[in-house]
Design a protein around this motif. Structure first.
Motif, PDB file in Angstrom:
ATOM      1  N   MET A  81       0.805  -1.250   0.336  1.00  0.00           N
ATOM      2  CA  MET A  81      -0.121   0.107  -0.007  1.00  0.00           C
ATOM      3  C   MET A  81       0.651   1.181   0.300  1.00  0.00           C
ATOM      4  SD  MET A  81      -3.414  -1.589   2.353  1.00  0.00           S
ATOM      5  CE  MET A  81      -3.273   0.421   3.082  1.00  0.00           C
ATOM      6  N   PHE A  82       2.031   1.309   0.910  1.00  0.00           N
ATOM      7  CA  PHE A  82       3.083   2.283   0.714  1.00  0.00           C
ATOM      8  C   PHE A  82       3.298   2.629  -0.402  1.00  0.00           C
ATOM      9  CE2 PHE A  82       6.964   4.216   1.550  1.00  0.00           C
ATOM     10  CZ  PHE A  82       6.407   5.256   2.385  1.00  0.00           C
ATOM     11  N   MET A  83       3.756   1.525  -0.775  1.00  0.00           N
ATOM     12  CA  MET A  83       4.937   1.920  -2.461  1.00  0.00           C
ATOM     13  C   MET A  83       3.508   2.003  -3.416  1.00  0.00           C
ATOM     14  SD  MET A  83       7.584   1.647  -1.089  1.00  0.00           S
ATOM     15  CE  MET A  83       8.552   1.384  -2.968  1.00  0.00           C
ATOM     16  N   ALA A  84       2.455   2.048  -3.321  1.00  0.00           N
ATOM     17  CA  ALA A  84       1.390   2.123  -4.088  1.00  0.00           C
ATOM     18  C   ALA A  84       1.602   3.505  -4.274  1.00  0.00           C
ATOM     19  CB  ALA A  84       0.396   1.177  -4.068  1.00  0.00           C
ATOM     20  N   PHE A  85       1.689   3.751  -2.790  1.00  0.00           N
ATOM     21  CA  PHE A  85       0.813   5.415  -2.951  1.00  0.00           C
ATOM     22  C   PHE A  85       2.486   6.238  -3.308  1.00  0.00           C
ATOM     23  CE2 PHE A  85      -1.996   5.003   0.448  1.00  0.00           C
ATOM     24  CZ  PHE A  85      -3.000   5.481  -0.093  1.00  0.00           C
ATOM     25  N   THR A  86       3.805   6.180  -3.270  1.00  0.00           N
ATOM     26  CA  THR A  86       4.992   6.480  -3.525  1.00  0.00           C
ATOM     27  C   THR A  86       5.138   6.373  -4.747  1.00  0.00           C
ATOM     28  OG1 THR A  86       6.391   4.765  -3.429  1.00  0.00           O
ATOM     29  CG2 THR A  86       6.243   5.950  -1.710  1.00  0.00           C
ATOM     30  N   CYS A  87       4.034   5.911  -5.439  1.00  0.00           N
ATOM     31  CA  CYS A  87       4.213   5.169  -6.985  1.00  0.00           C
ATOM     32  C   CYS A  87       3.281   6.214  -7.472  1.00  0.00           C
ATOM     33  CB  CYS A  87       3.830   4.044  -7.201  1.00  0.00           C
ATOM     34  SG  CYS A  87       4.885   2.759  -7.489  1.00  0.00           S
ATOM     35  N   VAL A  88       2.111   6.273  -6.843  1.00  0.00           N
ATOM     36  CA  VAL A  88       1.257   7.653  -7.622  1.00  0.00           C
ATOM     37  C   VAL A  88       1.697   8.987  -7.176  1.00  0.00           C
ATOM     38  CG1 VAL A  88      -0.803   8.777  -6.593  1.00  0.00           C
ATOM     39  CG2 VAL A  88      -0.832   6.191  -6.717  1.00  0.00           C
ATOM     40  N   LEU A  89       2.123   9.158  -6.318  1.00  0.00           N
ATOM     41  CA  LEU A  89       3.617  10.518  -6.233  1.00  0.00           C
ATOM     42  C   LEU A  89       4.557  10.898  -7.108  1.00  0.00           C
ATOM     43  CD1 LEU A  89       3.825  10.591  -1.743  1.00  0.00           C
ATOM     44  CD2 LEU A  89       3.072  12.387  -3.587  1.00  0.00           C
ATOM     45  N   ALA A  90       5.020   9.694  -7.770  1.00  0.00           N
ATOM     46  CA  ALA A  90       5.934   9.899  -8.467  1.00  0.00           C
ATOM     47  C   ALA A  90       5.350  10.475 -10.100  1.00  0.00           C
ATOM     48  CB  ALA A  90       6.608   8.612  -8.931  1.00  0.00           C
ATOM     49  N   TRP A  91       4.173   9.740 -10.343  1.00  0.00           N
ATOM     50  CA  TRP A  91       3.732   9.897 -11.545  1.00  0.00           C
ATOM     51  C   TRP A  91       2.862  11.321 -11.241  1.00  0.00           C
ATOM     52  CZ3 TRP A  91       3.258   5.846 -15.155  1.00  0.00           C
ATOM     53  CH2 TRP A  91       1.881   5.889 -16.417  1.00  0.00           C
ATOM     54  N   SER A  92       2.096  11.251 -10.469  1.00  0.00           N
ATOM     55  CA  SER A  92       1.341  12.578  -9.963  1.00  0.00           C
ATOM     56  C   SER A  92       3.052  14.161 -10.299  1.00  0.00           C
ATOM     57  CB  SER A  92       0.986  13.534  -8.566  1.00  0.00           C
ATOM     58  OG  SER A  92       0.103  12.404  -8.994  1.00  0.00           O
ATOM     59  N   TYR A  93       4.336  13.995  -9.815  1.00  0.00           N
ATOM     60  CA  TYR A  93       4.899  14.785 -10.175  1.00  0.00           C
ATOM     61  C   TYR A  93       5.606  14.706 -11.749  1.00  0.00           C
ATOM     62  CZ  TYR A  93       9.749  17.171  -9.846  1.00  0.00           C
ATOM     63  OH  TYR A  93      10.413  18.391 -10.092  1.00  0.00           O
ATOM     64  N   GLY A  94       5.927  13.828 -11.773  1.00  0.00           N
ATOM     65  CA  GLY A  94       5.949  13.324 -13.880  1.00  0.00           C
ATOM     66  C   GLY A  94       5.014  13.906 -14.798  1.00  0.00           C
ATOM     67  N   SER A  95       3.748  14.289 -14.386  1.00  0.00           N
ATOM     68  CA  SER A  95       2.936  14.648 -14.554  1.00  0.00           C
ATOM     69  C   SER A  95       2.918  16.592 -14.931  1.00  0.00           C
ATOM     70  CB  SER A  95       1.163  14.803 -14.115  1.00  0.00           C
ATOM     71  OG  SER A  95       0.742  13.782 -14.866  1.00  0.00           O
ATOM     72  N   VAL A  96       3.613  16.957 -13.780  1.00  0.00           N
ATOM     73  CA  VAL A  96       3.281  18.529 -12.946  1.00  0.00           C
ATOM     74  C   VAL A  96       4.512  18.602 -14.156  1.00  0.00           C
ATOM     75  CG1 VAL A  96       4.262  20.471 -11.928  1.00  0.00           C
ATOM     76  CG2 VAL A  96       2.252  18.434 -11.222  1.00  0.00           C
ATOM     77  N   PHE A  97       5.868  18.216 -14.345  1.00  0.00           N
ATOM     78  CA  PHE A  97       7.082  17.896 -14.709  1.00  0.00           C
ATOM     79  C   PHE A  97       7.209  18.196 -16.181  1.00  0.00           C
ATOM     80  CE2 PHE A  97      10.684  16.240 -16.943  1.00  0.00           C
ATOM     81  CZ  PHE A  97      11.967  17.004 -16.684  1.00  0.00           C
ATOM     82  N   VAL A  98       6.603  17.538 -16.785  1.00  0.00           N
ATOM     83  CA  VAL A  98       6.229  17.071 -18.486  1.00  0.00           C
ATOM     84  C   VAL A  98       5.854  18.254 -18.805  1.00  0.00           C
ATOM     85  CG1 VAL A  98       6.707  14.772 -18.693  1.00  0.00           C
ATOM     86  CG2 VAL A  98       4.686  15.616 -18.265  1.00  0.00           C
ATOM     87  N   ALA A  99       4.076  19.327 -18.249  1.00  0.00           N
ATOM     88  CA  ALA A  99       3.559  20.221 -18.155  1.00  0.00           C
ATOM     89  C   ALA A  99       4.901  21.444 -19.333  1.00  0.00           C
ATOM     90  CB  ALA A  99       3.259  21.006 -17.234  1.00  0.00           C
ATOM     91  N   LYS A 100       6.266  21.510 -18.327  1.00  0.00           N
ATOM     92  CA  LYS A 100       6.829  22.223 -18.477  1.00  0.00           C
ATOM     93  C   LYS A 100       8.514  21.806 -19.020  1.00  0.00           C
ATOM     94  CE  LYS A 100       5.188  24.786 -14.615  1.00  0.00           C
ATOM     95  NZ  LYS A 100       6.154  25.472 -12.460  1.00  0.00           N
ATOM     96  N   ALA A 101       8.751  21.363 -19.809  1.00  0.00           N
ATOM     97  CA  ALA A 101      10.060  20.465 -20.471  1.00  0.00           C
ATOM     98  C   ALA A 101       9.680  20.278 -21.061  1.00  0.00           C
ATOM     99  CB  ALA A 101      10.181  18.692 -19.627  1.00  0.00           C
ATOM    100  N   ASP A 102      10.874  20.660 -22.008  1.00  0.00           N
ATOM    101  CA  ASP A 102      11.291  20.423 -23.409  1.00  0.00           C
ATOM    102  C   ASP A 102      11.826  19.672 -23.389  1.00  0.00           C
ATOM    103  OD1 ASP A 102      12.122  20.343 -25.573  1.00  0.00           O
ATOM    104  OD2 ASP A 102      14.103  21.706 -25.302  1.00  0.00           O
ATOM    105  N   LEU A 103      10.083  18.924 -24.715  1.00  0.00           N
ATOM    106  CA  LEU A 103      10.474  17.830 -25.038  1.00  0.00           C
ATOM    107  C   LEU A 103       9.829  17.539 -25.999  1.00  0.00           C
ATOM    108  CD1 LEU A 103       7.587  15.836 -22.342  1.00  0.00           C
ATOM    109  CD2 LEU A 103      10.208  15.390 -22.600  1.00  0.00           C
ATOM    110  N   PRO A 104      10.055  15.951 -27.132  1.00  0.00           N
ATOM    111  CA  PRO A 104       9.583  16.082 -28.447  1.00  0.00           C
ATOM    112  C   PRO A 104       8.598  15.959 -28.738  1.00  0.00           C
ATOM    113  CG  PRO A 104      11.097  14.196 -28.189  1.00  0.00           C
ATOM    114  CD  PRO A 104      10.811  14.801 -26.744  1.00  0.00           C
ATOM    115  N   SER A 105       8.015  17.586 -30.088  1.00  0.00           N
ATOM    116  CA  SER A 105       7.123  18.147 -29.715  1.00  0.00           C
ATOM    117  C   SER A 105       5.624  16.777 -30.467  1.00  0.00           C
ATOM    118  CB  SER A 105       7.180  19.233 -31.277  1.00  0.00           C
ATOM    119  OG  SER A 105       7.406  18.168 -32.309  1.00  0.00           O
ATOM    120  N   ASN A 106       6.239  16.079 -30.707  1.00  0.00           N
ATOM    121  CA  ASN A 106       5.089  15.029 -31.049  1.00  0.00           C
ATOM    122  C   ASN A 106       4.790  14.549 -29.776  1.00  0.00           C
ATOM    123  OD1 ASN A 106       4.308  11.941 -32.133  1.00  0.00           O
ATOM    124  ND2 ASN A 106       3.416  13.183 -33.707  1.00  0.00           N
ATOM    125  N   PHE A 107       3.570  13.817 -29.308  1.00  0.00           N
ATOM    126  CA  PHE A 107       2.962  13.286 -28.374  1.00  0.00           C
ATOM    127  C   PHE A 107       3.633  11.280 -28.260  1.00  0.00           C
ATOM    128  CE2 PHE A 107       1.803  13.775 -24.218  1.00  0.00           C
ATOM    129  CZ  PHE A 107       0.932  12.410 -23.705  1.00  0.00           C
TER     130      PHE A 107
END
Length: 304
Positions: A157-183
């Protein structure tokens, strides 16, 4: 009145992000009963990433990326797929697939909280209601003593929560990151890089690499489905929906996936569904609705 080709494609695409993505929790659970979790995730993302790169090549999309974009793809791939998904698959060894899916449904809540902490964005009334319901729902979900059978369940349960946190931070990160224009291209690189990192982690953890020939037919089928349908087809469907319908409609998979996962887990694996789980699911998903209906958030679910 004849149904247009576009309407048929939209219906099929929603089926893909609702049912196929919802079934990935069950399929991962089936896979980890026989195969080490990081080995499963590594094979899945290497194969899916390669297939998407090949498709992108045939579509004549620009595959060349800058050094900065490669680094950002590596960071995003780690947050989303290596930790966010790889460790989540590991946690499924100790959790019911439906329970894990409900934990994953809290992602929009954590995205909102991280945006508040990192960007200082104020929460609107709907968001506050959503967060409150999310917290209540999570308490109802994890406070069930009958589901916590041992310390390994608590760890899962605890590790699954940390995964949700990692995924959530990833969502915030990619919103501003320089990534290939094509998704499509961006995700292909993220999957491929994550697959390589997961192989390295699997090797470091000394996981037993069993040849696919020696897997049981159900595990072979589960991985094929995860790669082709859960990875390539469902992802493409989600990308298509983001272009032809509103983001809010495409993001409704966040409400449907846990329900599909719970039903499939109960039907296929005989996982228990308690009255408190049903109440927790209703409260949690109502909270998710309040949060996602407030902002246009493009998210991908963990099980994807």
């Amino acid at each position: 009145m004849s149904i247009s080709r576009k309407t048929i494609l939209i219906v099929l695409a929603f089926f893909a992000i609702y049912v196929i993505w919802g079934s990935t929790y069950l399929l991962n659970k089936i896979a980890v009963t026989e195969i080490p979790p990081f080995y499963v995730a590594a094979l899945r993302f290497i194969m899916a990433g390669t297939i998407i790169l090949i498709i992108a090549k045939f579509m004549k999309l620009k595959l060349a990326i800058s050094k900065k974009q490669f680094i950002n793809c590596t960071i995003a791939g780690f947050l989303f797929l290596v930790y966010g998904n790889g460790v989540f698959v590991w946690a499924l060894k100790y959790l019911d697939s439906g329970f894990a899916a409900l934990e994953a449904s809290t992602q929009p809540l954590f995205v909102l909280l991280l945006m508040r902490l990192i960007d200082g964005k104020k929460m609107q009334p709907k968001s506050l209601i959503g967060v409150t319901l999310g917290v209540i729902g999570m308490y109802l979900l994890v406070s069930q003593k009958e589901l916590i059978t041992n310390d390994e369940t608590l760890l899962g349960m605890f590790m699954a929560f940390t995964c949700v946190l990692a995924w959530s931070y990833g969502s915030v990160f990619v919103a501003k990151a320089d990534l290939p224009s094509n998704f499509f291209v961006s995700t292909a690189y993220q999957m491929s890089i994550a697959g390589v990192l997961l192989i390295f982690i699997s090797f470091l953890l000394n996981e037993n690499w069993v040849s696919p020939i020696d897997w049981s037919p159900k595990v072979q089928g589960a991985l094929i489905f995860l790669v082709v349908f859960g990875g390539v087809i469902a992802f493409t469907a989600f990308n298509f929906l983001l272009k032809v319908v509103s983001t809010e409609k495409a993001s409704t998979s966040a409400y449907v996936n846990p329900i599909v996962a719970i039903i499939l887990g109960w039907y296929v694996l005989d996982e228990a569904i308690t009255a408190q789980t049903i109440i927790a699911a209703c409260v949690l998903l109502t909270g998710v609705f309040f949060i996602t209906s407030r902002k246009r958030i493009k998210t991908r679910t963990i099980g994807s």
